[in-house]
Design an enzyme around this catalytic site. Structure first.
Site, PDB file in Angstrom:
ATOM      1  N   SER A 126      30.605  -7.582  -4.332  1.00  0.00           N
ATOM      2  CA  SER A 126      31.522  -6.583  -3.750  1.00  0.00           C
ATOM      3  C   SER A 126      32.690  -7.281  -3.054  1.00  0.00           C
ATOM      4  O   SER A 126      33.817  -6.765  -3.032  1.00  0.00           O
ATOM      5  CB  SER A 126      30.774  -5.703  -2.741  1.00  0.00           C
ATOM      6  OG  SER A 126      29.936  -4.801  -3.423  1.00  0.00           O
ATOM      7  N   GLN A 134      19.517  20.107   8.469  1.00  0.00           N
ATOM      8  CA  GLN A 134      20.900  19.639   8.357  1.00  0.00           C
ATOM      9  C   GLN A 134      20.990  18.114   8.160  1.00  0.00           C
ATOM     10  O   GLN A 134      21.841  17.618   7.431  1.00  0.00           O
ATOM     11  CB  GLN A 134      21.691  20.044   9.602  1.00  0.00           C
ATOM     12  CG  GLN A 134      23.180  19.882   9.401  1.00  0.00           C
ATOM     13  CD  GLN A 134      23.956  20.184  10.665  1.00  0.00           C
ATOM     14  OE1 GLN A 134      23.644  19.660  11.733  1.00  0.00           O
ATOM     15  NE2 GLN A 134      24.943  21.044  10.560  1.00  0.00           N
ATOM     16  N   GLN A 151      14.652   7.164   1.888  1.00  0.00           N
ATOM     17  CA  GLN A 151      14.482   7.727   3.234  1.00  0.00           C
ATOM     18  C   GLN A 151      13.984   9.174   3.157  1.00  0.00           C
ATOM     19  O   GLN A 151      13.086   9.577   3.885  1.00  0.00           O
ATOM     20  CB  GLN A 151      15.831   7.660   3.984  1.00  0.00           C
ATOM     21  CG  GLN A 151      15.767   8.061   5.439  1.00  0.00           C
ATOM     22  CD  GLN A 151      15.014   7.043   6.286  1.00  0.00           C
ATOM     23  OE1 GLN A 151      14.825   5.891   5.894  1.00  0.00           O
ATOM     24  NE2 GLN A 151      14.540   7.472   7.449  1.00  0.00           N
ATOM     25  N   GLU A 154      28.284  -9.961 -11.913  1.00  0.00           N
ATOM     26  CA  GLU A 154      29.616  -9.683 -12.478  1.00  0.00           C
ATOM     27  C   GLU A 154      30.683  -9.499 -11.385  1.00  0.00           C
ATOM     28  O   GLU A 154      31.597  -8.687 -11.504  1.00  0.00           O
ATOM     29  CB  GLU A 154      29.555  -8.508 -13.462  1.00  0.00           C
ATOM     30  CG  GLU A 154      28.600  -8.850 -14.607  1.00  0.00           C
ATOM     31  CD  GLU A 154      28.820  -8.103 -15.871  1.00  0.00           C
ATOM     32  OE1 GLU A 154      29.950  -7.684 -16.147  1.00  0.00           O
ATOM     33  OE2 GLU A 154      27.835  -7.949 -16.612  1.00  0.00           O
ATOM     34  N   GLY A 155      30.499 -10.305 -10.331  1.00  0.00           N
ATOM     35  CA  GLY A 155      31.424 -10.287  -9.202  1.00  0.00           C
ATOM     36  C   GLY A 155      30.852  -9.483  -8.054  1.00  0.00           C
ATOM     37  O   GLY A 155      30.595  -8.292  -8.196  1.00  0.00           O
ATOM     38  N   GLY A 172      29.359 -19.577  -8.288  1.00  0.00           N
ATOM     39  CA  GLY A 172      29.237 -18.236  -8.830  1.00  0.00           C
ATOM     40  C   GLY A 172      30.564 -17.522  -8.687  1.00  0.00           C
ATOM     41  O   GLY A 172      31.290 -17.310  -9.658  1.00  0.00           O
ATOM     42  N   SER A 173      30.922 -17.221  -7.430  1.00  0.00           N
ATOM     43  CA  SER A 173      32.184 -16.504  -7.189  1.00  0.00           C
ATOM     44  C   SER A 173      33.407 -17.341  -7.558  1.00  0.00           C
ATOM     45  O   SER A 173      34.383 -16.824  -8.096  1.00  0.00           O
ATOM     46  CB  SER A 173      32.278 -16.089  -5.713  1.00  0.00           C
ATOM     47  OG  SER A 173      31.329 -15.090  -5.443  1.00  0.00           O
ATOM     48  N   LEU A 193      28.440 -18.162 -17.589  1.00  0.00           N
ATOM     49  CA  LEU A 193      29.558 -18.634 -16.764  1.00  0.00           C
ATOM     50  C   LEU A 193      29.037 -19.337 -15.506  1.00  0.00           C
ATOM     51  O   LEU A 193      29.384 -20.474 -15.221  1.00  0.00           O
ATOM     52  CB  LEU A 193      30.446 -17.427 -16.377  1.00  0.00           C
ATOM     53  CG  LEU A 193      31.652 -17.702 -15.486  1.00  0.00           C
ATOM     54  CD1 LEU A 193      32.717 -18.514 -16.227  1.00  0.00           C
ATOM     55  CD2 LEU A 193      32.299 -16.385 -15.002  1.00  0.00           C
ATOM     56  N   THR A 229      21.827 -13.230 -17.499  1.00  0.00           N
ATOM     57  CA  THR A 229      21.142 -12.026 -17.997  1.00  0.00           C
ATOM     58  C   THR A 229      20.990 -12.121 -19.510  1.00  0.00           C
ATOM     59  O   THR A 229      21.932 -12.532 -20.203  1.00  0.00           O
ATOM     60  CB  THR A 229      21.971 -10.775 -17.639  1.00  0.00           C
ATOM     61  OG1 THR A 229      22.208 -10.777 -16.243  1.00  0.00           O
ATOM     62  CG2 THR A 229      21.244  -9.493 -18.043  1.00  0.00           C
TER      63      THR A 229
END
Ligand code: CAA
Length: 379
Positions: free
Chosen positions: A366, A279, A336, A363-364, A130-131, A124, A158
């Protein structure tokens, strides 16, 4: 917490056992050497995991989406590269053939794709878009005999270096935007169809990503997938399911990062006690666990809705957003917690940190998931 049925649990357990025994041991080495896991993919094909969403009639295992999603998470727990190879073959190549292919196309392509004898990809994205997928420019023009001639190129695809079959999106006229888009089933040996630059990536190094080039590529009319001008709807409906797949891949990464972090926090001591007794670390572990559980529930929700015949783009985007952000959060925190060791390529968390990064992009992004979610409330 939801409960898988006995049958769902059996398949997911099979995926888990195979992933931990056969996939996990070589994951670090394949990442280091950028090696495609051909043998593992063949085995997964024999076990039915390459055609999970394909009905048995066409050689698939005909599983439901819930089983598919959690099997994929187990496989990605061991190696996210294997996870994305599977996700693309199942969700982005087999699914549109099942949902939009005609009987001849299903007979021709699905048995090989579902068995792992052949591999599929989804083309695609283009260099300039892209977006904004409706802005694609790869041209499809009709020849006098009714066949089509394709010219253009696709990027970041991919599975492209190894793929035998591609579902490719083209336009009759870019000015028509989404109304001009036509989907085609392409085969790797077609004259005028070739793989271009293979990408050298930050992560998921066991999977191939490349450019696809179409130069005066003549495609028989029989290879048009769905109706002329309806390709964008096919692309979007396909991506809804793809987003569940990537959410599952991300869940696998997040869970692996969490398990490694918990184990290390129990072993490593500082100031006379295990670091997990501090903690500061406990809060990290709690935040990771909440994000993982949220992602798992959202994946279940999106998959179960799809199985109930109520595909819900919002639910798919919520699952993908939550799981991909969780994968990045958990990989970061796991690194971390491992301190300097986590920054070393000798430790798995370093790979997880790199592998997680793509999940908020492909795949889109965020941002696109947020757009889909917000629009679903506003429109
Ligand atoms: N299912 C079916 N049809 C849909 C749909 C869906 N989920 N979403 C939209 N459509 C239809 C609409 O109904 C409309 O059609 P009709 O007029 O016939 O009703 C048409 O598509 C246009 O819809 P929009 O006006 O919403 O389209 P838009 O241009 O505003 O784009 C978008 C919407 C959500 C931003 C979309 O462009 C998008 O998802 N962009 C991201 C693309 C993306 O995810 N790319 C990833 C590449 S694939 C990849 O990464 C593969 C890989 O190799 C891993």
């Amino acid at each position: 917490m939801f409960q898988l049925t006995e049958e769902q649990d059996q398949i997911v357990s099979l995926a888990r056992d195979f992933a931990r025994e056969e996939i996990l041991p070589g994951a670090q080495e394949r990442d280091k050497t950028h090696s495609y896991p051909a043998e593992i993919i063949a085995q997964l094909g024999d076990m039915g995991f390459m055609g999970m969403l394909v009905p048995e009639k066409w050689g698939g295992t005909g599983l439901d989406t819930v089983t598919y999603a959690f099997s994929l998470a187990e496989i990605s727990y061991a190696d996210a590269s294997v996870g994305v190879i599977l996700s693309v073959n199942n969700s982005l190549c087999c699914y549109p053939l099942v949902a939009f292919g005609n009987p001849d196309q299903k007979d021709r392509y699905l048995p090989d794709l579902a068995s792992g004898r052949k591999l599929g990809c989804y083309a695609l994205t283009e260099p300039h878009c892209g977006s904004d997928a409706a802005a694609l420019r790869t041209r499809a023009t009709r020849n006098a005999d009714g066949s089509w001639r394709l010219n253009g190129s696709k990027v970041w695809i991919t599975n492209a270096p190894q793929a035998d079959v591609a579902i490719a999106y083209t336009t009759r006229d870019p000015a028509l935007r989404y109304k001009g888009i036509c989907a085609f089933v392409l085969e790797s040996g077609m004259p005028g169809f070739r793989v271009g630059k293979v990408e050298d990536k930050l992560g998921i190094n066991g999977s191939g990503t490349a450019e696809l080039i179409f130069e005066d590529l003549d495609v028989p009319a029989a290879n048009l997938l769905g109706e002329e001008g309806k390709g964008f709807n096919i692309a979007m409906a396909t991506l809804d399911g793809g987003r569940i797949g990537i959410a599952s891949q991300a869940l696998g990464i997040a869970q692996r990062a969490f398990d490694l972090a918990v184990s290390y926090a129990g072993e490593r001591t500082a100031f006379g006690k295990p670091i997990g007794a501090q903690q500061g670390l406990q809060w990290m572990i709690a935040d990771m666990a909440v994000r993982i559980e949220s992602a798992r529930l959202l994946i279940y929700n999106a998959a179960a809705l799809r199985d109930a015949g109520k595909n819900d783009s919002r639910a798919c985007s919520m699952a993908k957003l939550a799981a991909s952000e969780a994968a990045n959060f958990c990989a970061d925190k796991a690194l971390q917690i491992h301190g300097g060791y986590g920054y070393s390529k000798e430790y798995e968390v370093e790979r997880l940190f790199r592998d997680a990064r793509i999940t908020t992009i492909y795949e889109g992004t965020s941002e696109i998931q947020r757009l889909v979610i917000a629009r679903s409330f506003l429109s």
